[in-house]
Design an enzyme around this catalytic site. Structure first.
Site, mmCIF file in Angstrom:
data_model
loop_
_atom_site.group_PDB
_atom_site.id
_atom_site.type_symbol
_atom_site.label_atom_id
_atom_site.label_comp_id
_atom_site.label_asym_id
_atom_site.label_seq_id
_atom_site.Cartn_x
_atom_site.Cartn_y
_atom_site.Cartn_z
ATOM 1 C CE LYS A 93 -4.353 -2.213 1.097
ATOM 2 N NZ LYS A 93 -3.910 -3.507 1.499
HETATM 3 C C1 LIG Z 1 -4.174 -4.519 0.856
HETATM 4 C C2 LIG Z 1 -3.688 -5.746 0.557
HETATM 5 C C3 LIG Z 1 -4.005 -7.029 -0.310
HETATM 6 C C4 LIG Z 1 -5.133 -6.873 -1.181
HETATM 7 O O1 LIG Z 1 -5.242 -5.653 -2.087
HETATM 8 P P1 LIG Z 1 -6.131 -5.233 -2.760
HETATM 9 O O2 LIG Z 1 -5.966 -4.038 -3.584
HETATM 10 O O3 LIG Z 1 -7.502 -4.831 -2.001
HETATM 11 O O4 LIG Z 1 -6.929 -6.563 -3.555
HETATM 12 C C5 LIG Z 1 -3.110 -7.987 -0.079
HETATM 13 N N1 LIG Z 1 -2.079 -8.070 0.473
HETATM 14 C C6 LIG Z 1 -1.813 -7.090 1.556
HETATM 15 C C7 LIG Z 1 -0.608 -7.444 2.448
HETATM 16 C C8 LIG Z 1 -2.566 -6.044 1.748
HETATM 17 O O5 LIG Z 1 -2.099 -5.009 2.511
#
Ligand SMILES: *Cc1c(COP(=O)(O)O)cnc(C)c1O
Length: 477
Positions: free
Chosen positions: A121
């Site tokens: 993120k």
């Molecule tokens: C947010 C997240 C996901 C999922 O990503 P999306 O964009 O919601 O599909 C997968 N793995 C981790 C570690 C995350 O923080």
């Protein structure tokens, strides 16, 4: 570049107009009126660019209302080895997103979790922090970001917005329900513009409070309340960049095709891959991986999209994928139904009323293969086995979400092209499962040593909407 809504609002917005917002007023999600196309000459030129230069090249196709020099400077400031300093593997440690081959020419990991909070993120959120500051400065405006988190999103938002002028963050988390490491990451921040609120309850209680405050239009406008949730278009746009970077790292020429496998929850990450493919990047397959919360896997296998109730959502050892509905999925369905907003609005009338839809009765489901999608799901036992196997066979430690990706990738190897699995977090964030799988502590980047012992800054509150509103007003001053 103009933006329209998936439910029919015409394309009359520029990028900066939608940067600070969430849903379109008609309830839909924003998308570009058409996807910019990448020429072969551009691909050839982009192959040699640094991450920051590539980010500018890709994003300038989507952001036409920020002067080029300013956008270039924002990208250069965001994508530096200092910000993405937790690099582990890869052929080149100065890369922002190094690629590591597990099996040369067949299976690779793309490291996306080298930023401040050790989850992918950060790739988009760090850019968002700098874009917010730039646009708010230009307009002389302020924003108070209100959100709820069960872990990764909240900390990524706080580390992106810390110390930024004109921005405050009020982040609600479920009291006592995050891992010690995640709590320490968020609550140890000691910045004047960051406010942690631990709500006595579950994540859903925190989320309900955020919804209640956001539904109070007068309060929202008066106190300039905003959000940075996963439907934010700028986050999706920023994520497109690493599909290009990963493609260049995994191939020798722009004639080759590759597959990406993406651990998925809200469909934000893989939506960016879908858009990169629509732009002309030679992505042969998009392999979507879920955990036990398999709403999306069910859709791609059966054509039925059936969001779950929160009570049906399982708590798993890949918690950032524990979702009951996939908030970005509407963007893909818009393309799947030939960009007809009336069809999307009809489908989501059912979803928003708590129902489901079935695309088998329509001509649309048969078109899924044209978009390159396949899917699979993974369980706790699969995660443990995969973490053990990757550690034993390749000496690489992966986190639980990445393990879901590797498991589903191995079951869906196309055979005629390599698969790049997106690594979405570092193992130290989910130490308990690593200990269960490997009987040892996960590696911890040196600057996180002793983080659990730092003083923590958090206000514990009852799940009470008025109390949270009062807290916000008191701290806006
Ligand atoms: C947010 C997240 C996901 C999922 O990503 P999306 O964009 O919601 O599909 C997968 N793995 C981790 C570690 C995350 O923080």
């Amino acid at each position: 570049m103009k933006y329209l809504s998936t439910r029919g609002q015409p394309a009359d917005h520029e990028f900066c107009d939608i940067l600070l917002g969430g849903l379109a007023p008609d309830g839909g999600l924003y998308l570009p009126e058409s996807y910019p196309q990448v020429t072969r000459a551009e691909l050839d030129a982009w192959r040699v660019l640094s991450y920051a230069e590539l980010a500018f090249a890709v994003l300038s196709k989507f952001i036409t209302d920020i002067p080029a020099d300013d956008l270039r400077a924002i990208c250069a400031k965001t994508y530096t080895p200092q910000v993405y300093r937790h690099v582990r593997g890869g052929e080149d440690a100065r890369e922002i997103t190094p690629l590591t081959w597990l099996e040369p020419g067949r299976l690779a990991l793309l490291e996306l979790s080298n930023g401040p909070t050790l989850a992918f993120k950060d790739m988009a959120m760090q850019l968002l922090g700098n874009l917010f500051e730039y646009v708010l400065d230009k307009r002389g405006e302020q924003i108070n970001i209100l959100g709820a988190t069960s872990g990764d999103t909240g900390s990524a938002a706080e580390y992106a917005m810390r110390g930024k002028h004109r921005v405050r963050v009020f982040m609600l988390s479920p009291h006592g329900r995050m891992s010690a490491f995640q709590r320490a990451q968020m609550y140890s921040l000691d910045e004047a513009n960051i406010f942690n609120i631990a709500v006595e309850g579950m994540f859903d209680d925190a989320q309900d409070i955020v919804k209640a405050v956001s539904n109070d239009a007068a309060f929202k406008a008066k106190h300039r309340i905003g959000a940075v949730n996963s439907i934010n278009w700028a986050r999706v746009a920023a994520q497109i960049v690493y599909y290009f970077k990963g493609y260049f790292a995994a191939t020798k020429s722009n004639d080759e095709e590759i597959a990406f496998c993406v651990p998925s929850g809200n469909f934000g990450n893989i939506c960016a891959g879908h858009i990169a493919r629509q732009m002309g990047l030679p992505i042969g397959r998009l392999i979507l991986a879920t955990n036990e919360n398999d709403v999306l896997d069910e859709f791609f296998r059966t054509g039925v999209y059936r969001p779950r109730r929160s009570a049906e959502t399982q708590v798993t050892s890949s918690p950032s994928m524990d979702i009951s509905k996939a908030s970005n999925f509407e963007r893909f369905v818009f393309d799947l139904v030939g960009r007809d907003p009336r069809v999307v609005a009809d489908l989501w009338r059912k979803v928003d009323a708590g129902g489901a839809f079935d695309l088998n009765d329509t001509p649309y489901f048969a078109r899924v293969p044209e978009f390159g999608f396949v899917s699979g799901s993974s369980s706790h036992a699969d995660r443990l086995a995969t973490i053990r196997k990757v550690w034993a066979d390749y000496g690489v430690m992966i986190d639980t979400h990445t393990a879901d990706g590797v498991k589903v990738a191995c079951e869906n190897m196309p055979g005629d092209m390599p698969v790049v699995v997106l690594e979405t977090a570092q193992p130290v964030k989910f130490a308990e499962t690593i200990r269960e799988a490997l009987g040892r502590e996960p590696d911890r980047p040196a600057d996180f040593d002793g983080i659990e012992d730092l003083p923590q800054h958090v206000e514990v509150m009852a799940p009470d909407v008025d109390a949270v509103k009062e807290f916000i007003v008191r701290h806006i001053g």
